[in-house]
Design an enzyme around this catalytic site. Structure first.
Site, PDB file in Angstrom:
ATOM      1  N   SER A 118      49.664  41.780  44.523  1.00 10.32           N
ATOM      2  CA  SER A 118      50.389  42.145  43.298  1.00 10.32           C
ATOM      3  C   SER A 118      51.333  43.290  43.641  1.00 10.32           C
ATOM      4  CB  SER A 118      49.387  42.620  42.240  1.00 10.32           C
ATOM      5  OG  SER A 118      50.058  43.241  41.160  1.00 10.32           O
ATOM      6  N   TYR A 166      42.396  48.376  39.118  1.00 10.95           N
ATOM      7  CA  TYR A 166      43.104  47.108  39.375  1.00 10.95           C
ATOM      8  C   TYR A 166      44.046  47.289  40.572  1.00 10.95           C
ATOM      9  CZ  TYR A 166      46.001  42.980  39.077  1.00 10.95           C
ATOM     10  OH  TYR A 166      46.678  41.820  39.394  1.00 10.95           O
TER      11      TYR A 166
HETATM   12  P1  NDP Z   1      45.116  33.844  34.625  1.00 13.89           P
HETATM   13  O1  NDP Z   1      44.213  34.661  33.781  1.00 13.89           O
HETATM   14  O2  NDP Z   1      46.059  32.913  33.950  1.00 13.89           O
HETATM   15  O3  NDP Z   1      44.258  33.003  35.682  1.00 13.89           O
HETATM   16  C1  NDP Z   1      43.215  33.618  36.400  1.00 13.89           C
HETATM   17  C2  NDP Z   1      42.394  32.543  37.105  1.00 13.89           C
HETATM   18  O4  NDP Z   1      41.369  33.200  37.864  1.00 13.89           O
HETATM   19  C3  NDP Z   1      41.718  31.599  36.134  1.00 13.89           C
HETATM   20  O5  NDP Z   1      41.802  30.280  36.631  1.00 13.89           O
HETATM   21  C4  NDP Z   1      40.271  32.063  36.149  1.00 13.89           C
HETATM   22  O6  NDP Z   1      39.394  30.940  35.969  1.00 13.89           O
HETATM   23  C5  NDP Z   1      40.124  32.587  37.578  1.00 13.89           C
HETATM   24  N1  NDP Z   1      39.036  33.548  37.682  1.00 13.89           N
HETATM   25  C6  NDP Z   1      38.971  34.779  37.130  1.00 13.89           C
HETATM   26  N2  NDP Z   1      37.767  35.323  37.401  1.00 13.89           N
HETATM   27  C7  NDP Z   1      37.068  34.407  38.117  1.00 13.89           C
HETATM   28  C8  NDP Z   1      35.768  34.373  38.669  1.00 13.89           C
HETATM   29  N3  NDP Z   1      34.913  35.413  38.550  1.00 13.89           N
HETATM   30  N4  NDP Z   1      35.369  33.272  39.333  1.00 13.89           N
HETATM   31  C9  NDP Z   1      36.212  32.228  39.469  1.00 13.89           C
HETATM   32  N5  NDP Z   1      37.451  32.184  38.986  1.00 13.89           N
HETATM   33  C10 NDP Z   1      37.873  33.273  38.300  1.00 13.89           C
HETATM   34  O7  NDP Z   1      45.920  34.882  35.532  1.00 13.89           O
HETATM   35  P2  NDP Z   1      47.038  34.691  36.671  1.00 13.89           P
HETATM   36  O8  NDP Z   1      47.250  33.267  36.994  1.00 13.89           O
HETATM   37  O9  NDP Z   1      48.199  35.492  36.275  1.00 13.89           O
HETATM   38  O10 NDP Z   1      46.331  35.437  37.870  1.00 13.89           O
HETATM   39  C11 NDP Z   1      46.050  34.839  39.111  1.00 13.89           C
HETATM   40  C12 NDP Z   1      46.017  35.913  40.182  1.00 13.89           C
HETATM   41  O11 NDP Z   1      47.309  36.517  40.263  1.00 13.89           O
HETATM   42  C13 NDP Z   1      45.049  37.061  39.923  1.00 13.89           C
HETATM   43  O12 NDP Z   1      44.472  37.422  41.155  1.00 13.89           O
HETATM   44  C14 NDP Z   1      45.941  38.183  39.398  1.00 13.89           C
HETATM   45  O13 NDP Z   1      45.398  39.440  39.657  1.00 13.89           O
HETATM   46  C15 NDP Z   1      47.197  37.931  40.197  1.00 13.89           C
HETATM   47  N6  NDP Z   1      48.451  38.461  39.681  1.00 13.89           N
HETATM   48  C16 NDP Z   1      48.874  38.183  38.404  1.00 13.89           C
HETATM   49  C17 NDP Z   1      50.088  38.659  37.952  1.00 13.89           C
HETATM   50  C18 NDP Z   1      50.593  38.430  36.561  1.00 13.89           C
HETATM   51  O14 NDP Z   1      51.460  39.196  36.092  1.00 13.89           O
HETATM   52  N7  NDP Z   1      50.156  37.388  35.863  1.00 13.89           N
HETATM   53  C19 NDP Z   1      50.961  39.430  38.853  1.00 13.89           C
HETATM   54  C20 NDP Z   1      50.421  39.677  40.162  1.00 13.89           C
HETATM   55  C21 NDP Z   1      49.226  39.177  40.554  1.00 13.89           C
HETATM   56  P3  NDP Z   1      38.078  30.934  35.050  1.00 13.89           P
HETATM   57  O15 NDP Z   1      38.244  31.968  33.986  1.00 13.89           O
HETATM   58  O16 NDP Z   1      38.012  29.532  34.549  1.00 13.89           O
HETATM   59  O17 NDP Z   1      36.998  31.243  36.028  1.00 13.89           O
HETATM   60  C1  8X3 Z   2      49.721  41.998  37.729  1.00 11.96           C
HETATM   61  C2  8X3 Z   2      50.998  42.731  37.515  1.00 11.96           C
HETATM   62  O1  8X3 Z   2      52.009  44.935  36.730  1.00 11.96           O
HETATM   63  O2  8X3 Z   2      50.087  44.117  35.501  1.00 11.96           O
HETATM   64  O3  8X3 Z   2      49.213  42.188  38.993  1.00 11.96           O
HETATM   65  O4  8X3 Z   2      49.821  45.053  37.691  1.00 11.96           O
HETATM   66  S1  8X3 Z   2      50.687  44.271  36.835  1.00 11.96           S
END
Ligand code: NDP
Ligand code: 8X3
Length: 252
Positions: A140, A153
């Protein structure tokens, strides 16, 4: 030859978009997540719309035994994994260090750091045996600059960056590529999870500018995964045009 991708956290956001992108391009996909209904629905849609095989595995990446049980003994036809995307993760809360919840901190560390380690460890024997492969870890912009109230985080994503660097060095003998992707704001369910269902707070994060979309991340992931065998993108920061880094987004 048929290719296989394993993507964690495929029930939503990036993971779902990544599975869709690779399936459209003929890759067989191992998809994981905790929400069985969503995972099975995605598996059925991808299989019916594309000529691919899908293996849905329901488990919590925080549960070490479950990770090794589900991934440690994959059926023979699924062992030849080409790409692992360690994507499952979350933020919980956005509070100052003194007020933040210890339980939230533990869940973020257990998911974003320990979960990524468990999955990597469980999958690596397949890549090592093959003598090739690609691990793509979801970092991220939070790994690059700590922002106010981002504390643990940000720390968890800094850990993902450090783990990616370590994997890149230690896995050189096996010709395994390691890419850390560092997206900025992307309008997935991320903020709804972070703010525990408070839709107004979540929507405010993406108001006043066009953030990235999950499909943008899937496109970048696909690009990284389909470069020639001798080319590896090590570390990549991706933001929308209105965002400079964790701290500066132009809204207006
Ligand atoms: P979402 O919340 O849309 O998706 C998160 C996914 O992670 C879901 O499929 C969820 O599935 C899964 N997940 C969460 N916890 C668990 C767990 N304990 N076991 C298994 N699966 C898990 O978020 P994003 O798609 O945005 O996030 C994906 C990744 O990208 C994360 O690592 C996030 O930190 C990172 N990220 C996101 C950004 C953003 O702005 N959106 C920017 C930078 C990085 P389920 O709940 O069904 O288990
Ligand atoms: C997710 C983006 O800006 O919320 O990793 O940290 S931010």
């Amino acid at each position: 030859m048929e290719k296989i991708i394993l993507v964690t956290g495929a029930t939503s956001g990036f993971g779902k978009a990544i599975a869709e992108k690779f399936a459209v391009n003929g890759w067989n996909c191992i998809i994981t997540g905790r929400r069985a209904d969503r995972l099975m629905q995605l598996a059925s849609t991808l299989q019916s719309e594309h000529e691919v095989k899908i293996l849905p595995l329901v488990f919590d990446v925080q549960d070490k035994d479950a990770v090794f049980q589900e991934l440690g003994n994959l059926p023979d036809e699924w062992q030849s994994i080409d790409v692992l995307v360690n994507n499952a993760g979350l933020a919980l809360g956005r509070d100052p260090f003194d007020a933040a919840s210890l339980a939230d901190w533990e869940t973020m560390i257990d998911t974003n750091v320990k979960g990524l380690l468990y999955v990597s460890k469980a999958v690596l024997p397949y890549l090592v045996k093959k003598g090739s492969g690609h691990i793509i870890n979801m970092g991220s912009t939070a790994a690059k600059e700590v922002y106010p109230n981002g504390n643990v985080y940000c720390a968890s994503k800094s850990a993902v960056e450090a783990i990616s660097k370590a994997q890149r060095i230690d896995l050189l003998p096996y010709k395994i590529k390691v890419t850390a992707l560092h997206p900025g704001a992307v309008d997935t369910e991320f903020s709804i999870v972070r703010f525990k269902g408070d839709n107004a707070k979540a929507e405010a994060v993406y108001a006043g500018y066009e953030p990235l979309h999950a499909t943008d991340i899937a496109d970048v992931c696909y690009y990284c995964a389909t470069l020639p065998a001798h080319v590896c993108i090590n570390d990549l920061v991706i933001t929308c045009t209105s965002q400079a880094n964790s701290l500066f987004t132009f809204k207006g």
